[in-house]
Scaffold this motif. Sequence first.
Motif, PDB file in Angstrom:
ATOM      1  N   UNK A 113      -0.822  72.887  17.005  1.00  0.00           N
ATOM      2  CA  UNK A 113       0.080  73.596  16.097  1.00  0.00           C
ATOM      3  C   UNK A 113      -0.092  75.109  16.194  1.00  0.00           C
ATOM      4  N   UNK A 114      -1.115  75.569  16.922  1.00  0.00           N
ATOM      5  CA  UNK A 114      -1.292  76.999  17.171  1.00  0.00           C
ATOM      6  C   UNK A 114      -0.650  77.435  18.480  1.00  0.00           C
ATOM      7  N   UNK A 115      -0.208  76.474  19.298  1.00  0.00           N
ATOM      8  CA  UNK A 115       0.305  76.806  20.620  1.00  0.00           C
ATOM      9  C   UNK A 115       1.526  77.718  20.620  1.00  0.00           C
ATOM     10  N   UNK A 116       2.434  77.634  19.615  1.00  0.00           N
ATOM     11  CA  UNK A 116       3.545  78.592  19.641  1.00  0.00           C
ATOM     12  C   UNK A 116       3.075  80.040  19.720  1.00  0.00           C
ATOM     13  N   UNK A 117       2.029  80.383  18.970  1.00  0.00           N
ATOM     14  CA  UNK A 117       1.511  81.746  19.022  1.00  0.00           C
ATOM     15  C   UNK A 117       0.879  82.045  20.372  1.00  0.00           C
ATOM     16  N   UNK A 118       0.162  81.067  20.927  1.00  0.00           N
ATOM     17  CA  UNK A 118      -0.524  81.281  22.193  1.00  0.00           C
ATOM     18  C   UNK A 118       0.458  81.384  23.352  1.00  0.00           C
ATOM     19  N   UNK A 119       1.479  80.522  23.353  1.00  0.00           N
ATOM     20  CA  UNK A 119       2.474  80.560  24.423  1.00  0.00           C
ATOM     21  C   UNK A 119       3.251  81.875  24.392  1.00  0.00           C
ATOM     22  N   UNK A 120       3.436  82.426  23.196  1.00  0.00           N
ATOM     23  CA  UNK A 120       4.157  83.694  23.075  1.00  0.00           C
ATOM     24  C   UNK A 120       3.434  84.832  23.786  1.00  0.00           C
ATOM     25  N   UNK A 121       2.152  84.660  24.052  1.00  0.00           N
ATOM     26  CA  UNK A 121       1.381  85.700  24.735  1.00  0.00           C
ATOM     27  C   UNK A 121       1.376  85.519  26.250  1.00  0.00           C
ATOM     28  N   UNK A 122       2.041  84.467  26.745  1.00  0.00           N
ATOM     29  CA  UNK A 122       2.072  84.208  28.177  1.00  0.00           C
ATOM     30  C   UNK A 122       3.394  84.682  28.770  1.00  0.00           C
ATOM     31  N   UNK A 123       3.518  84.537  30.068  1.00  0.00           N
ATOM     32  CA  UNK A 123       4.754  84.902  30.768  1.00  0.00           C
ATOM     33  C   UNK A 123       5.524  83.657  31.221  1.00  0.00           C
ATOM     34  N   UNK A 124       5.373  82.564  30.502  1.00  0.00           N
ATOM     35  CA  UNK A 124       6.072  81.332  30.859  1.00  0.00           C
ATOM     36  C   UNK A 124       7.573  81.515  30.728  1.00  0.00           C
ATOM     37  N   UNK A 125       8.332  80.975  31.702  1.00  0.00           N
ATOM     38  CA  UNK A 125       9.788  81.023  31.598  1.00  0.00           C
ATOM     39  C   UNK A 125      10.277  79.879  30.716  1.00  0.00           C
TER      40      UNK A 125
END
Length: 321
Positions: free
Chosen positions: A266-278
């Motif tokens: 449930x914390x992944x939305x914040x973590x993914x926002x810090x990546x460059x994933x398309x």
Amino acid sequence: MAPPRQNQAPPFSKDEKVLCFHGDLMYEAKIMEVSVKSGQKPEDAQYRIHYKGWKASWDDWVSQDRIRKFTEDNKQLASQLEAQARMRSSGSKGGKKGIKANGSEMSSARGSEERVAGSSSFGRGPRRGRDYELENEDAFHARPSIKIFVPDILKAMLVDDWENITKNNQLVPLPHPHPVTKILEDYAAYETPKRPAGSSHVDILEETLAGLKEYFDKSLGRILLYRFERAQYAEMYKKWMSDDAEYQGKTASDTYGPEHLMRLIVSLPELVAQTNMDQQSVNRLREELVKFCTWLSKNTTEYFVSHYESPPQDYIQKAKD
């Protein structure tokens, strides 16, 4: 070793009923044509899709990444994605203790625990005095976001977990009888046979589970713990660094279980926002996580502990100091 693919047919065939992504949702569809150019691998085939109930003007040529087999599991996934979209559009909120109805936005109430993640820097508050330019903030908010549909039973587990630790001064017993490593291995054993051997779908599953394990190991001590658990973590960390054969070389994923893994998810939305994933990668990650959460929700009695332990009084005092 994967079998040679030269003589393999494309994984989907003409007139086959399938489910196909259009945007963030999956719809029932039929494959009208299959196109494989000379020299192409079967997984590079293109498919002309007709969505059931849609006008022919919506027919589309798509790659296999957008298509899923018409199975009960995938139909359930399509229903969950639709339910999630309805939640977002209605702005519905529910639950308690600061946990929203949309699982991906759940905070597990760690905000009140002074979570060590720097997540407050992602807010939309006054920009004056910030140490980055306006363009950088706009670029951040324009990044692909991930919305994870979490089944109700797992949300309830998160709420109970919060209450047991922050209200009842209890701890998840360690080492956990069902550590994260074992859970991920069990899920891989369950899910892999459902996918074509040697296909990209198997590769994506393996990458997702390896990524979850790595994220868990790196983030547990930084962002996933409540204050009351930090002394327990410090003790466990010393054991990992010691000469004790039982713990030497172990990591967080070998010691902690699904209670803490759900906090990561449930914390992944914040973590993914810090990546460059398309956006395509984000969509695939979300799909894999929804499938994993669905499986875990059906096996809660097997993997989650039934009782938290009450530490001695000296631990309680030390944790509150």
